[in-house]
Design a protein around this motif. Structure first.
Motif, PDB file in Angstrom:
ATOM      1  N   GLY A  77       0.823  -1.197   0.000  1.00 42.50           N
ATOM      2  CA  GLY A  77       0.000   0.000   0.000  1.00 42.50           C
ATOM      3  C   GLY A  77       0.853   1.241   0.000  1.00 42.50           C
ATOM      4  N   PHE A  79       1.477   5.299   1.907  1.00 42.24           N
ATOM      5  CA  PHE A  79       1.208   6.326   2.918  1.00 42.24           C
ATOM      6  C   PHE A  79       1.253   7.673   2.230  1.00 42.24           C
ATOM      7  CE2 PHE A  79       3.621   3.513   6.116  1.00 42.24           C
ATOM      8  CZ  PHE A  79       2.466   2.972   6.635  1.00 42.24           C
ATOM      9  N   PRO A  80       0.415   8.623   2.489  1.00 42.80           N
ATOM     10  CA  PRO A  80      -0.680   8.524   3.434  1.00 42.80           C
ATOM     11  C   PRO A  80      -1.902   7.784   2.888  1.00 42.80           C
ATOM     12  CG  PRO A  80      -0.622  10.740   2.535  1.00 42.80           C
ATOM     13  CD  PRO A  80       0.549   9.992   1.959  1.00 42.80           C
ATOM     14  N   GLY A  81      -1.967   7.566   1.581  1.00 36.89           N
ATOM     15  CA  GLY A  81      -3.079   6.824   0.988  1.00 36.89           C
ATOM     16  C   GLY A  81      -2.733   6.386  -0.422  1.00 36.89           C
ATOM     17  N   PRO A  82      -3.569   5.565  -1.047  1.00 36.50           N
ATOM     18  CA  PRO A  82      -3.240   5.010  -2.360  1.00 36.50           C
ATOM     19  C   PRO A  82      -3.298   6.007  -3.519  1.00 36.50           C
ATOM     20  CG  PRO A  82      -5.408   4.260  -1.661  1.00 36.50           C
ATOM     21  CD  PRO A  82      -4.806   5.007  -0.507  1.00 36.50           C
ATOM     22  N   ARG A  83      -4.029   7.101  -3.366  1.00 41.86           N
ATOM     23  CA  ARG A  83      -4.165   8.061  -4.473  1.00 41.86           C
ATOM     24  C   ARG A  83      -2.938   8.954  -4.640  1.00 41.86           C
ATOM     25  NH1 ARG A  83      -7.259   6.075  -7.844  1.00 41.86           N
ATOM     26  NH2 ARG A  83      -9.179   5.267  -6.975  1.00 41.86           N
ATOM     27  N   ASN A  84      -2.387   9.421  -3.550  1.00 35.50           N
ATOM     28  CA  ASN A  84      -1.212  10.301  -3.596  1.00 35.50           C
ATOM     29  C   ASN A  84      -0.179   9.850  -2.575  1.00 35.50           C
ATOM     30  OD1 ASN A  84      -1.908  12.378  -5.583  1.00 35.50           O
ATOM     31  ND2 ASN A  84      -3.593  12.832  -4.174  1.00 35.50           N
ATOM     32  N   PRO A  85       0.369   8.652  -2.742  1.00 36.66           N
ATOM     33  CA  PRO A  85       1.315   8.162  -1.735  1.00 36.66           C
ATOM     34  C   PRO A  85       2.661   8.872  -1.823  1.00 36.66           C
ATOM     35  CG  PRO A  85       1.238   6.650  -3.563  1.00 36.66           C
ATOM     36  CD  PRO A  85       0.186   7.696  -3.832  1.00 36.66           C
ATOM     37  N   PRO A 139      -2.530   3.193  -7.863  1.00 37.18           N
ATOM     38  CA  PRO A 139      -3.726   2.562  -7.275  1.00 37.18           C
ATOM     39  C   PRO A 139      -4.015   1.182  -7.889  1.00 37.18           C
ATOM     40  CG  PRO A 139      -4.150   4.877  -7.673  1.00 37.18           C
ATOM     41  CD  PRO A 139      -2.829   4.554  -8.328  1.00 37.18           C
ATOM     42  N   LYS A 146      -2.781  -6.238  -3.183  1.00 33.70           N
ATOM     43  CA  LYS A 146      -3.421  -6.172  -1.860  1.00 33.70           C
ATOM     44  C   LYS A 146      -3.340  -7.506  -1.118  1.00 33.70           C
ATOM     45  CE  LYS A 146      -8.100  -7.199  -3.325  1.00 33.70           C
ATOM     46  NZ  LYS A 146      -9.408  -6.706  -3.612  1.00 33.70           N
TER      47      LYS A 146
END
Length: 180
Positions: A77, A79-85, A139, A146
């Motif tokens: 995955g 950080f901080p999220g899958p769209r703008n890691p 993504p 996953k």
């Protein structure tokens, strides 16, 4: 002064499986970590006087009471999220939060500041700059990976690590070993 951190090092077979997955994440704007360098950072200490290394190791030997355990490495995955890691990671399962807490407590006792929150993971890449293709690819790759399983290994020791930075990238060396 030496640049130091406390880490759990990974078995060669797990590093190899992680390296295979890393190839897919070698996209424009992403700097992947060389498989031989992957580890779990329990605490980054920064630059410390070389003479403090024995005190660091001693504090860890006296303060870390987590018993040996089996860790599992799975799922990829960002950080901080899958769209703008900013960081691409593999999850690490096991009592790492307790291990981190004990490392923090032991080192706070000899003057090191506590860090903020801890999330057990293996960093496999860093996003240096964003591209439209990458925003679409990452993504999709996170979805593909996953259910990725890199393996399991016993964790029966931690290391005080020395990090030497160079234009070719970092070099890590275990300078003290603390058995659990």
């Amino acid at each position: 002064m030496i640049r130091t951190f406390i880490a759990v090092n990974l078995d060669p077979a797990i590093k190899e499986r992680i390296g295979e997955a890393c190839r897919d994440f070698d996209v424009k704007g992403v700097k992947t970590v060389e498989p031989e360098l992957v580890h779990i950072t329990l605490k980054f200490l920064g630059n410390v006087e070389e003479g403090r290394v024995d005190a660091i190791a001693g504090a860890l030997k006296g303060g870390v009471t987590v018993k040996p355990f089996t860790a599992t490495f799975r799922s990829i995955g960002g950080f901080p999220g899958p769209r703008n890691p900013r960081v691409i990671w593999i999850g690490a399962e096991g009592p790492f939060e307790e291990l981190n807490r004990q490392v923090e407590d032991a080192l706070a006792g000899i003057g090191f500041e506590r860090e903020g929150r801890f999330n057990a993971h293996v960093t496999i890449g860093r996003v240096k700059f964003s591209t439209p293709e990458q925003k679409q690819q990452l993504p999709q790759l996170f979805e593909k990976y996953k259910d990725f399983y890199a393996g399991a290994q016993p964790v029966d020791r931690i290391h005080v690590m020395k990090s030497t930075l160079s234009p070719k990238g970092p070099k890590y060396e275990a300078i003290r070993e603390i058995l659990l």
